[in-house]
Scaffold this active site. Structure first.
Site, PDB file in Angstrom:
ATOM      1  N   GLU A 157       1.102  -0.950  -0.229  1.00  0.00           N
ATOM      2  CA  GLU A 157       0.100   0.174   0.314  1.00  0.00           C
ATOM      3  C   GLU A 157       0.596   0.873  -0.231  1.00  0.00           C
ATOM      4  OE1 GLU A 157      -1.412   2.892   1.059  1.00  0.00           O
ATOM      5  OE2 GLU A 157      -1.638   2.531   2.901  1.00  0.00           O
ATOM      6  N   CYS A 179      -1.736   8.260   3.632  1.00  0.00           N
ATOM      7  CA  CYS A 179      -1.843   7.703   1.930  1.00  0.00           C
ATOM      8  C   CYS A 179      -2.676   8.666   1.515  1.00  0.00           C
ATOM      9  CB  CYS A 179      -1.221   6.550   2.730  1.00  0.00           C
ATOM     10  SG  CYS A 179       0.299   6.176   2.694  1.00  0.00           S
TER      11      CYS A 179
END
Length: 467
Positions: A242, A276
């Site tokens: 990720e 993120c």
């Protein structure tokens, strides 16, 4: 305080340590143990030995173990939140450390109840075909500094729920809360099921290349993810990556600017923008551009930025000097290229890595603050006039983690949301992840997904049984 590694259920001291300091005050929080390559080998061996028995435990036993982990975290919630704030900087309240520990418990409880039953693909006169899912082996986990406790749980809970064992290596910026988390978890797990090593980036590189690791799961930057992917080639490790995002939010002309200001703000500035899947590029239609800028600036002016241990603080500092300097440089570059600073725009005059909430208008694609991920409290606001053209511009970025569309017409918003090239897309909100919704990126934002049954499957191999 000198912290230790945890290998095979035992606290293991190291000869050398590194300081971990509070980004708000500079005070010493604790000493991170610096693991040696030999200690990494010991941790992988301990996890490998534990896998022999843990992988054979019943599904019900692993469910109960994950439930017990959630309860153990709950008993130590305030302790973990306090340590987290001291080393990471985020406030205790609001969407800060208590929120993160609560999220870690919620994800653990949800994941505990997931099951992957045997799938019968065929059962007729020609024969029976079953699909079984089996644990992979020893999982290596490398976690970032922005949500260190919650992301640790995202990695380790599905891994052990599926029957794997784990060696986790947290960021050297925020290792202490993860060490303490694993100490707490080990109170309810057999020795060696979860081990923690800490050190600088070199020990993480050694972990990802280790022949005893069967799968790597990593949350962090795209450049580091590429290195992990390269190191997995020799042993064909499985991967869940990720990686970084540069999420676009697109505001259609039919919205109420004041009505969406709060949602836009928290989509961009949750965890001080150090997330993120935060909103990092805001495209606003020309007809309401100034009204949205004004509404966002007004809302930002009500937010208190301060020491995370101050109960009145809503946002804290940037976590580290490197990120602080990057945010400052991006804002200065935008200013030099005609960006209009609506709020903030310069470091706060106080100790610590404090940078104010900064909104930058009149910027465009091609400028660094738009094209690069800021990962901090700075948001570029970009004007557009044609919706199809702005979708194309948003998709031009190599990142593809998240995106959002804002409109008073949900169906119209959904139509455009489906055109965005990203792993998750939100309508009239941004970054609202949840444990039952698979989460992952496309393009340079990663490989694989986390959360829910699809995330749990990432920690298994398939065995087909034909009879």
């Amino acid at each position: 305080m000198e912290y230790t590694l945890l290998i095979g259920g035992q606290r293991i001291a190291t000869a050398n340590h590194a300081e971990v300091r509070n980004p708000s005050t500079g005070e010493l929080v604790g000493l991170m143990p610096l693991a040696t390559p030999e200690q990494l080998d010991q941790a992988v061996a301990a996890a490998g030995e534990a896998f022999k028995t843990w992988s054979q435990t019943s599904d019900g036993s692993r469910i109960e173990a994950c439930r017990a982990i959630a309860e153990a975290i709950s008993r130590h919630a305030e302790e973990l939140a306090t340590l987290l704030t001291r080393e990471q900087g985020k406030p205790m309240n609001g969407l800060g450390s208590r929120f993160e520990i609560g999220g870690a418990m919620a994800w653990t409880r949800y994941t505990a109840e997931l099951v992957l039953p045997v799938e019968v693909l065929q059962d007729d006169n020609e024969g029976r075909v079953e699909l079984h899912r089996k644990p992979i082996g020893v999982v290596g986990s490398i976690t970032p500094w922005n949500w260190p406790v919650m992301i640790a749980c995202w990695h380790i809970i599905p891994a052990i729920r599926a029957g794997n064992t784990v060696v986790i290596k947290p960021s050297p910026m925020t290792p202490l809360s993860t060490i303490r988390l694993i100490e707490i978890v080990n109170e309810v797990l057999p020795p060696g099921v979860i081990n923690v090593i800490t050190g600088e980036n070199s020990i993480g590189a050694a972990l990802s290349a280790h022949p005893g690791i069967a799968k790597m799961t990593f949350t962090g930057s795209t450049p580091t993810g590429k290195k992990i992917m390269a190191s997995a080639v020799e042993t064909l490790k499985r991967l869940t990556l990720e990686l970084g995002g540069n999420d676009a939010g697109i505001v259609l002309p039919d919205v109420d600017p004041k009505g969406i200001a709060e949602g836009l703000f928290w989509g961009a500035f949750i965890n001080n923008g150090q997330t993120c899947a935060a909103l990092k590029r805001l495209y606003v239609h020309d007809s309401i551009y100034e009204a949205v800028c004004e509404a966002l600036a007004d809302y930002a002016g009500r937010i208190t930025v301060g020491d995370g241990m101050d109960e009145k603080s809503v946002l804290g500092p940037i976590q580290n000097e490197l990120q602080f300097n990057k945010v400052r440089d991006l804002v200065e570059d935008a200013r030099a290229n005609g960006g209009r600073i609506l709020t903030g725009g310069a470091p706060m005059e106080r100790p610590g890595y404090f940078y104010p909430i900064t909104l930058v208008a009149d910027v465009a694609d091609g400028m660094r603050i738009v094209d690069e991920e800021q990962f901090g409290p700075a948001l570029p606001i970009i004007r557009y006039s044609d919706i199809d053209e702005v979708i194309e511009r948003a998709n031009r970025n190599p990142a593809g983690l998240g995106g959002s569309v804002w409109s008073s017409d949900p169906e119209r918003a959904r139509h455009y949301a489906l055109k965005l090239e990203c792993g998750s897309v939100w309508i009239n909100k941004h970054g609202a992840i949840q444990p039952n919704a698979p989460f992952g990126g496309v393009k340079s934002s990663g490989i694989g997904v986390e959360f829910g049954a699809e995330g749990l499957k990432e920690f298994t191999t398939i065995q087909t049984v034909l009879s």
